[in-house]
Design a protein around this motif. Structure first.
Motif, PDB file in Angstrom:
ATOM      1  N   ILE A   1     -19.583 -15.690   8.071  1.00 13.09           N
ATOM      2  CA  ILE A   1     -20.553 -14.601   8.123  1.00 13.09           C
ATOM      3  C   ILE A   1     -21.448 -14.841   9.317  1.00 13.09           C
ATOM      4  CG2 ILE A   1     -22.515 -13.528   6.943  1.00 13.09           C
ATOM      5  CD1 ILE A   1     -21.120 -14.243   4.285  1.00 13.09           C
ATOM      6  N   VAL A   2     -21.648 -13.804  10.107  1.00 12.81           N
ATOM      7  CA  VAL A   2     -22.538 -13.906  11.259  1.00 12.81           C
ATOM      8  C   VAL A   2     -23.666 -12.900  11.101  1.00 12.81           C
ATOM      9  CG1 VAL A   2     -20.752 -14.754  12.817  1.00 12.81           C
ATOM     10  CG2 VAL A   2     -21.184 -12.315  12.675  1.00 12.81           C
ATOM     11  N   GLY A   3     -24.787 -13.257  11.686  1.00  9.78           N
ATOM     12  CA  GLY A   3     -25.940 -12.368  11.645  1.00  9.78           C
ATOM     13  C   GLY A   3     -26.564 -12.297  13.014  1.00  9.78           C
ATOM     14  N   GLY A   4     -27.167 -11.182  13.282  1.00  6.89           N
ATOM     15  CA  GLY A   4     -27.839 -11.024  14.561  1.00  6.89           C
ATOM     16  C   GLY A   4     -28.675  -9.772  14.561  1.00  6.89           C
ATOM     17  N   GLY A   5     -29.511  -9.670  15.579  1.00  6.45           N
ATOM     18  CA  GLY A   5     -30.357  -8.489  15.723  1.00  6.45           C
ATOM     19  C   GLY A   5     -31.582  -8.544  14.857  1.00  6.45           C
ATOM     20  N   LYS A   6     -32.416  -7.558  15.053  1.00  2.00           N
ATOM     21  CA  LYS A   6     -33.634  -7.410  14.248  1.00  2.00           C
ATOM     22  C   LYS A   6     -33.760  -5.947  13.870  1.00  2.00           C
ATOM     23  CE  LYS A   6     -36.014 -11.360  15.992  1.00  2.00           C
ATOM     24  NZ  LYS A   6     -37.151 -12.018  16.433  1.00  2.00           N
ATOM     25  N   PRO A   7     -33.814  -5.601  12.595  1.00  2.00           N
ATOM     26  CA  PRO A   7     -33.671  -6.536  11.476  1.00  2.00           C
ATOM     27  C   PRO A   7     -32.267  -7.131  11.466  1.00  2.00           C
ATOM     28  CG  PRO A   7     -33.547  -4.285  10.673  1.00  2.00           C
ATOM     29  CD  PRO A   7     -33.875  -4.211  12.135  1.00  2.00           C
ATOM     30  N   ARG A   8     -32.148  -8.307  10.866  1.00  2.00           N
ATOM     31  CA  ARG A   8     -30.885  -9.037  10.865  1.00  2.00           C
ATOM     32  C   ARG A   8     -29.809  -8.246  10.129  1.00  2.00           C
ATOM     33  NH1 ARG A   8     -29.970 -13.189  13.200  1.00  2.00           N
ATOM     34  NH2 ARG A   8     -32.070 -13.967  13.105  1.00  2.00           N
ATOM     35  N   ASN A   9     -28.700  -8.045  10.820  1.00  2.00           N
ATOM     36  CA  ASN A   9     -27.526  -7.424  10.229  1.00  2.00           C
ATOM     37  C   ASN A   9     -26.502  -8.515   9.974  1.00  2.00           C
ATOM     38  OD1 ASN A   9     -28.363  -4.678  10.422  1.00  2.00           O
ATOM     39  ND2 ASN A   9     -28.011  -4.807  12.622  1.00  2.00           N
ATOM     40  N   PHE A  10     -25.830  -8.438   8.846  1.00  2.00           N
ATOM     41  CA  PHE A  10     -24.827  -9.434   8.488  1.00  2.00           C
ATOM     42  C   PHE A  10     -23.452  -8.805   8.562  1.00  2.00           C
ATOM     43  CE2 PHE A  10     -28.740 -10.797   6.556  1.00  2.00           C
ATOM     44  CZ  PHE A  10     -28.772 -12.137   6.862  1.00  2.00           C
ATOM     45  N   ARG A  11     -22.499  -9.573   9.087  1.00  2.00           N
ATOM     46  CA  ARG A  11     -21.131  -9.084   9.243  1.00  2.00           C
ATOM     47  C   ARG A  11     -20.151 -10.189   8.883  1.00  2.00           C
ATOM     48  NH1 ARG A  11     -21.643  -4.287  11.513  1.00  2.00           N
ATOM     49  NH2 ARG A  11     -23.375  -3.842  12.881  1.00  2.00           N
ATOM     50  N   LEU A  12     -19.006  -9.762   8.397  1.00  2.00           N
ATOM     51  CA  LEU A  12     -17.924 -10.700   8.123  1.00  2.00           C
ATOM     52  C   LEU A  12     -17.077 -10.788   9.383  1.00  2.00           C
ATOM     53  CD1 LEU A  12     -16.419 -12.512   6.125  1.00  2.00           C
ATOM     54  CD2 LEU A  12     -15.137 -10.480   5.383  1.00  2.00           C
ATOM     55  N   ARG A  13     -17.022 -11.972   9.971  1.00  2.00           N
ATOM     56  CA  ARG A  13     -16.276 -12.187  11.211  1.00  2.00           C
ATOM     57  C   ARG A  13     -14.821 -12.553  10.917  1.00  2.00           C
ATOM     58  NH1 ARG A  13     -14.007 -11.557  15.777  1.00  2.00           N
ATOM     59  NH2 ARG A  13     -13.896 -13.308  17.174  1.00  2.00           N
ATOM     60  N   SER A  14     -14.612 -13.422   9.910  1.00  2.00           N
ATOM     61  CA  SER A  14     -13.249 -13.854   9.617  1.00  2.00           C
ATOM     62  C   SER A  14     -13.187 -14.550   8.275  1.00  2.00           C
ATOM     63  CB  SER A  14     -12.745 -14.803  10.710  1.00  2.00           C
ATOM     64  OG  SER A  14     -13.521 -15.985  10.743  1.00  2.00           O
ATOM     65  N   TRP A  15     -11.979 -14.757   7.835  1.00  2.00           N
ATOM     66  CA  TRP A  15     -11.684 -15.641   6.708  1.00  2.00           C
ATOM     67  C   TRP A  15     -10.394 -16.367   7.070  1.00  2.00           C
ATOM     68  CZ3 TRP A  15      -7.095 -15.730   4.131  1.00  2.00           C
ATOM     69  CH2 TRP A  15      -6.269 -14.608   4.254  1.00  2.00           C
ATOM     70  N   PHE A  16     -10.236 -17.569   6.546  1.00  2.00           N
ATOM     71  CA  PHE A  16      -8.987 -18.288   6.746  1.00  2.00           C
ATOM     72  C   PHE A  16      -8.855 -19.400   5.719  1.00  2.00           C
ATOM     73  CE2 PHE A  16     -12.034 -20.474   9.421  1.00  2.00           C
ATOM     74  CZ  PHE A  16     -11.778 -21.824   9.191  1.00  2.00           C
ATOM     75  N   ILE A  17      -7.616 -19.836   5.559  1.00  2.00           N
ATOM     76  CA  ILE A  17      -7.332 -20.965   4.682  1.00  2.00           C
ATOM     77  C   ILE A  17      -7.330 -22.219   5.549  1.00  2.00           C
ATOM     78  CG2 ILE A  17      -5.638 -22.027   3.148  1.00  2.00           C
ATOM     79  CD1 ILE A  17      -4.838 -19.141   2.371  1.00  2.00           C
ATOM     80  N   VAL A  18      -8.132 -23.191   5.160  1.00  2.00           N
ATOM     81  CA  VAL A  18      -8.311 -24.410   5.944  1.00  2.00           C
ATOM     82  C   VAL A  18      -7.021 -25.234   5.939  1.00  2.00           C
ATOM     83  CG1 VAL A  18      -9.610 -26.570   6.190  1.00  2.00           C
ATOM     84  CG2 VAL A  18     -10.768 -24.491   5.403  1.00  2.00           C
ATOM     85  N   SER A  19      -6.554 -25.563   7.141  1.00  2.00           N
ATOM     86  CA  SER A  19      -5.412 -26.469   7.252  1.00  2.00           C
ATOM     87  C   SER A  19      -5.765 -27.736   8.028  1.00  2.00           C
ATOM     88  CB  SER A  19      -4.207 -25.771   7.896  1.00  2.00           C
ATOM     89  OG  SER A  19      -4.531 -25.249   9.152  1.00  2.00           O
ATOM     90  N   HIS A  20      -6.892 -27.696   8.771  1.00  2.00           N
ATOM     91  CA  HIS A  20      -7.305 -28.866   9.560  1.00  2.00           C
ATOM     92  C   HIS A  20      -8.816 -29.060   9.482  1.00  2.00           C
ATOM     93  CE1 HIS A  20      -3.350 -28.984  11.400  1.00  2.00           C
ATOM     94  NE2 HIS A  20      -3.469 -27.700  11.682  1.00  2.00           N
ATOM     95  N   VAL A  21      -9.230 -30.299   9.334  1.00  2.00           N
ATOM     96  CA  VAL A  21     -10.635 -30.701   9.439  1.00  2.00           C
ATOM     97  C   VAL A  21     -10.658 -31.749  10.533  1.00  2.00           C
ATOM     98  CG1 VAL A  21     -12.610 -31.748   8.282  1.00  2.00           C
ATOM     99  CG2 VAL A  21     -11.051 -30.272   6.982  1.00  2.00           C
TER     100      VAL A  21
END
Length: 127
Positions: free
Chosen positions: A41-61
């Motif tokens: 989730i990313v946020g930016g601007g004023k007032p802060r807007n929230f957006r979903l940037r991506s989703w993924f299944i973790v395969s590497h840490v």
């Protein structure tokens, strides 16, 4: 397990254009996260807007040091939204923000199953 990572678009927006299906955090993350789903989730601007940037299944840490972070989590199965998906600040999202300390906890598990379900719906992804 589902996890959330919040980043301020103003500070890391360019980074996510360079690396796909990844998130960065300054937390130490164990290999236990492999197989989990990460929601960026990313946020930016004023007032802060929230957006979903991506989703993924973790395969590497791995180390995120190259990009100025302690840890990088990445995967090959998921979606990047361009344009990003606006998150309407409905009750489920307000609760998620509160549970996540207004996203101050960094990489963190999502314990509220309603929030997980709503993220799946927003992403058009069957749970």
């Amino acid at each position: 397990m589902d996890y959330v990572v919040y980043n301020n678009l103003d500070t890391v927006g360019e980074l996510y254009k360079k690396v796909s299906l990844s998130v960065f955090t300054n937390k130490n993350v164990s290999e236990d996260a492999v197989g989990g789903t990460v929601w960026l989730i990313v946020g930016g601007g004023k007032p802060r807007n929230f957006r979903l940037r991506s989703w993924f299944i973790v395969s590497h840490v791995e180390s995120g040091e190259e990009h100025g972070f302690r840890t990088r989590l990445s995967g090959s199965e998921g979606s990047i939204f361009d344009p990003m998906l606006e998150i309407v600040q409905e009750e489920w999202f307000l609760k998620l923000k509160k549970d996540q300390g207004n996203f101050a906890f960094g990489f963190n598990p999502i314990k509220d199953q309603e929030a997980v379900s709503q993220l799946h719906i927003l992403a058009g992804k069957a749970p």
